[in-house]
Design a protein around this motif. Structure first.
Motif, PDB file in Angstrom:
ATOM      1  N   VAL A 263      36.614  86.054  28.782  1.00  0.00           N
ATOM      2  CA  VAL A 263      37.721  86.108  27.816  1.00  0.00           C
ATOM      3  C   VAL A 263      37.860  84.716  27.211  1.00  0.00           C
ATOM      4  O   VAL A 263      38.548  83.837  27.739  1.00  0.00           O
ATOM      5  N   LEU A 264      37.169  84.479  26.093  1.00  0.00           N
ATOM      6  CA  LEU A 264      37.123  83.150  25.492  1.00  0.00           C
ATOM      7  C   LEU A 264      38.350  82.919  24.620  1.00  0.00           C
ATOM      8  O   LEU A 264      38.355  83.140  23.409  1.00  0.00           O
ATOM      9  N   SER A 265      39.400  82.443  25.255  1.00  0.00           N
ATOM     10  CA  SER A 265      40.655  82.187  24.555  1.00  0.00           C
ATOM     11  C   SER A 265      41.365  81.015  25.197  1.00  0.00           C
ATOM     12  O   SER A 265      41.327  80.834  26.420  1.00  0.00           O
ATOM     13  N   GLY A 266      42.016  80.227  24.369  1.00  0.00           N
ATOM     14  CA  GLY A 266      42.783  79.104  24.880  1.00  0.00           C
ATOM     15  C   GLY A 266      43.994  79.551  25.669  1.00  0.00           C
ATOM     16  O   GLY A 266      44.592  78.752  26.404  1.00  0.00           O
ATOM     17  N   ASP A 267      44.370  80.842  25.537  1.00  0.00           N
ATOM     18  CA  ASP A 267      45.507  81.380  26.287  1.00  0.00           C
ATOM     19  C   ASP A 267      45.101  81.808  27.697  1.00  0.00           C
ATOM     20  O   ASP A 267      45.962  82.121  28.523  1.00  0.00           O
ATOM     21  N   ASN A 268      43.788  81.841  27.945  1.00  0.00           N
ATOM     22  CA  ASN A 268      43.283  82.200  29.262  1.00  0.00           C
ATOM     23  C   ASN A 268      43.604  81.071  30.246  1.00  0.00           C
ATOM     24  O   ASN A 268      43.419  79.896  29.938  1.00  0.00           O
ATOM     25  N   ASP A 269      44.093  81.415  31.423  1.00  0.00           N
ATOM     26  CA  ASP A 269      44.434  80.396  32.421  1.00  0.00           C
ATOM     27  C   ASP A 269      43.261  80.031  33.327  1.00  0.00           C
ATOM     28  O   ASP A 269      43.418  79.215  34.237  1.00  0.00           O
ATOM     29  N   ASN A 270      42.089  80.640  33.081  1.00  0.00           N
ATOM     30  CA  ASN A 270      40.917  80.306  33.891  1.00  0.00           C
ATOM     31  C   ASN A 270      40.465  78.879  33.567  1.00  0.00           C
ATOM     32  O   ASN A 270      40.260  78.521  32.408  1.00  0.00           O
ATOM     33  N   LEU A 271      40.280  78.063  34.589  1.00  0.00           N
ATOM     34  CA  LEU A 271      39.966  76.649  34.388  1.00  0.00           C
ATOM     35  C   LEU A 271      38.628  76.440  33.687  1.00  0.00           C
ATOM     36  O   LEU A 271      38.502  75.548  32.835  1.00  0.00           O
ATOM     37  N   SER A 272      37.622  77.238  34.031  1.00  0.00           N
ATOM     38  CA  SER A 272      36.304  77.089  33.418  1.00  0.00           C
ATOM     39  C   SER A 272      36.367  77.319  31.912  1.00  0.00           C
ATOM     40  O   SER A 272      35.757  76.591  31.122  1.00  0.00           O
ATOM     41  N   VAL A 273      37.103  78.357  31.519  1.00  0.00           N
ATOM     42  CA  VAL A 273      37.265  78.658  30.092  1.00  0.00           C
ATOM     43  C   VAL A 273      38.052  77.550  29.401  1.00  0.00           C
ATOM     44  O   VAL A 273      37.685  77.097  28.307  1.00  0.00           O
ATOM     45  N   LEU A 274      39.117  77.089  30.046  1.00  0.00           N
ATOM     46  CA  LEU A 274      39.945  76.049  29.445  1.00  0.00           C
ATOM     47  C   LEU A 274      39.183  74.733  29.283  1.00  0.00           C
ATOM     48  O   LEU A 274      39.355  74.028  28.276  1.00  0.00           O
ATOM     49  N   VAL A 275      38.338  74.404  30.249  1.00  0.00           N
ATOM     50  CA  VAL A 275      37.545  73.169  30.158  1.00  0.00           C
ATOM     51  C   VAL A 275      36.607  73.236  28.961  1.00  0.00           C
ATOM     52  O   VAL A 275      36.464  72.251  28.217  1.00  0.00           O
ATOM     53  N   LEU A 276      35.960  74.384  28.763  1.00  0.00           N
ATOM     54  CA  LEU A 276      35.059  74.526  27.617  1.00  0.00           C
ATOM     55  C   LEU A 276      35.836  74.486  26.311  1.00  0.00           C
ATOM     56  O   LEU A 276      35.402  73.840  25.334  1.00  0.00           O
ATOM     57  N   PHE A 277      37.003  75.150  26.267  1.00  0.00           N
ATOM     58  CA  PHE A 277      37.838  75.115  25.070  1.00  0.00           C
ATOM     59  C   PHE A 277      38.351  73.705  24.804  1.00  0.00           C
ATOM     60  O   PHE A 277      38.466  73.280  23.654  1.00  0.00           O
ATOM     61  N   GLN A 278      38.680  72.982  25.874  1.00  0.00           N
ATOM     62  CA  GLN A 278      39.149  71.611  25.719  1.00  0.00           C
ATOM     63  C   GLN A 278      38.105  70.762  25.005  1.00  0.00           C
ATOM     64  O   GLN A 278      38.424  70.001  24.079  1.00  0.00           O
ATOM     65  N   GLY A 279      36.847  70.908  25.414  1.00  0.00           N
ATOM     66  CA  GLY A 279      35.784  70.125  24.798  1.00  0.00           C
ATOM     67  C   GLY A 279      35.649  70.404  23.315  1.00  0.00           C
ATOM     68  O   GLY A 279      35.594  69.479  22.497  1.00  0.00           O
ATOM     69  N   TRP A 280      35.597  71.696  22.952  1.00  0.00           N
ATOM     70  CA  TRP A 280      35.444  72.044  21.533  1.00  0.00           C
ATOM     71  C   TRP A 280      36.681  71.665  20.721  1.00  0.00           C
ATOM     72  O   TRP A 280      36.569  71.169  19.594  1.00  0.00           O
ATOM     73  N   GLN A 281      37.867  71.894  21.288  1.00  0.00           N
ATOM     74  CA  GLN A 281      39.087  71.556  20.555  1.00  0.00           C
ATOM     75  C   GLN A 281      39.192  70.053  20.309  1.00  0.00           C
ATOM     76  O   GLN A 281      39.494  69.610  19.186  1.00  0.00           O
ATOM     77  N   ASN A 282      38.908  69.250  21.331  1.00  0.00           N
ATOM     78  CA  ASN A 282      38.980  67.805  21.168  1.00  0.00           C
ATOM     79  C   ASN A 282      37.943  67.294  20.177  1.00  0.00           C
ATOM     80  O   ASN A 282      38.211  66.352  19.413  1.00  0.00           O
ATOM     81  N   ALA A 283      36.753  67.918  20.177  1.00  0.00           N
ATOM     82  CA  ALA A 283      35.705  67.526  19.238  1.00  0.00           C
ATOM     83  C   ALA A 283      36.117  67.838  17.798  1.00  0.00           C
ATOM     84  O   ALA A 283      35.989  67.000  16.894  1.00  0.00           O
TER      85      ALA A 283
END
Length: 421
Positions: A263-283
């Protein structure tokens, strides 16, 4: 014939030493020395490999500066100059109170130079080493060792007292093992018979399911997609039916580990998904709000912009996590090199498609070429799924594969391999 094989024994030992240093030593360094990254192990392994290859070249006088070698050297020099010039312009555009971490830049630049030089020497050695029989033997041995590592890790015994929930014997965590084993998985699926390849995929997929590791499961999907001789649409249908049957038998709840990560969403509380989203969002935030040039080499998390996902991760954990590696290598490249990082990724994907179609076209390709193609294709996982920065075993092998095809003037045919020993 026997004397020829005896003369080539040191070459086989050198190959095995180099492979072992890259595949196992960096992870063991992390475990035994309590390191938080592969950097120390990769740099130390690169220095050792460079030292022994340097001795080999000196004793055998096999290096020739032909056009392909000079071209590769020019690429290395040009990239080094680009990194310095790029950081200079980035520094001019940084807002007030945001400063480049000069020590981190200099240290990382020295490390990456050592790693790149070692990878170049390794590719040069393979170019001038005609005995591919030993190369295949070493690859097979390393593949067997990795398979044994996976089987031992099924016991979930924490041999080195890491305190982690998923100890993976010689590797700190399953994802690190997945990144290393995927190139070998792709290679064996392309070179073994269909039945043996399917059995291998089933074993590795079962391992990934039991240990619960999505990175390796993605590696299995990648290997299946590349190696299957069926039409891709038909292959995708078969895979979908397999997943559906698995869900029916085990129940959706038993697969929640994997479904949560899909579930590739920033609303997902899964840490693995959030870490990947963090990288793309910060970039993306860095490019759109600060500078289209990015933040500079190894400055991700230092000069780059933080987004809302970083705040969410801090709120969930009480500390920052994976700020410097971007979660994957692709967002790190974009965040640090801006439009140049995007251009590199576009070029990478174009070559990726070309290699993918080459291997699926049943073209006549030597086993050595297949292995380095497999490395190139496996690097997709580290670029887009689970990255650990520039210093990792798979990134080292990726560099070797790039230099290998750069300096390789003629393809070594399989028929020649059988006459070498």
């Amino acid at each position: 014939m026997v004397s020829k094989c005896n003369r080539n024994t040191p070459q086989a030992l050198l190959m095995f030493f180099a492979f072992s240093m890259i595949l196992f030593f960096p992870s063991l360094t992390m475990i035994l020395l309590g390191q938080s990254s592969f950097t120390l192990g990769i740099v130390a392994a690169s220095l050792c490999i460079s030292f022994f290859l340097g001795i080999h070249f000196y004793l055998h006088r096999t290096v020739k500066l032909d056009q392909s070698v000079i071209f590769a050297l020019l690429i290395i020099v040009s990239c080094c100059l680009f990194i310095f010039v790029h950081l200079f312009f980035v520094n001019q555009q940084l807002p007030m109170l945001v400063e480049v971490d000069a020590k981190r830049f200099i240290f990382s630049f020295a490390c990456i130079f050592i790693v790149v030089l070692s990878a170049f020497l390794a590719a040069l050695y393979l170019k001038n080493n005609s005995n591919t029989y030993h190369f295949y033997s070493v690859v097979n041995i390393c593949g067997i060792l990795l398979l044994l590592n996976g089987l031992i890790s099924l016991t979930k015994i924490d041999f080195f007292s890491t305190g982690l929930a998923k100890p993976t014997f010689l590797f700190l965590e399953p994802s690190h093992f997945a990144l290393v084993v995927t190139p070998f998985l792709i290679y064996f699926c392309l070179t073994l018979s269909r039945n043996k390849a399917l059995l291998l995929l089933l074993i590795v997929a079962s391992w990934a399911g039991y240990i619960q590791n999505l990175t390796l499961l993605m590696g299995v999907v990648l290997a299946f997609t590349i190696s299957t001789r069926q039409n891709l649409v038909f292959a995708a249908l078969l895979f979908t039916l397999f997943v559906g049957a698995l869900i029916t038998l085990l129940g959706i709840d038993s697969l929640s580990y994997f479904t949560d990560r899909l579930v590739l969403s920033g609303d997902n509380d899964n840490l693995s998904v959030l870490v990947l989203f963090q990288g793309w969002q910060n970039a993306i935030e860095t490019l759109t709000t600060q500078s289209y040039l990015g933040g500079g080499f190894q400055q991700f998390g230092v000069t780059t912009v933080y987004g809302s996902v970083s705040d969410k991760l801090y709120a969930l954990l009480g500390f920052s996590i994976n700020q410097f590696d971007g979660g994957a290598t692709a967002p790190k490249l974009v965040g640090e090199f801006g439009i140049f990082g995007i251009a590199f990724l576009c070029s990478y994907l174009i070559f990726y498609l070309k290699v993918f179609l080459t291997l699926r076209s049943n073209a006549s390709v030597s086993k050595m070429d297949v292995f380095f193609y497999a490395i190139f294709l496996a690097s997709f996982l580290e670029f887009f799924i689970r990255g650990v920065g520039y210093f990792s075993p798979l990134m080292y092998l990726f560099l070797v594969s790039v230099f290998y095809f750069t300096v390789q003037k003629a393809k070594i045919k399989l028929e020649k391999n059988e006459t070498d020993c």
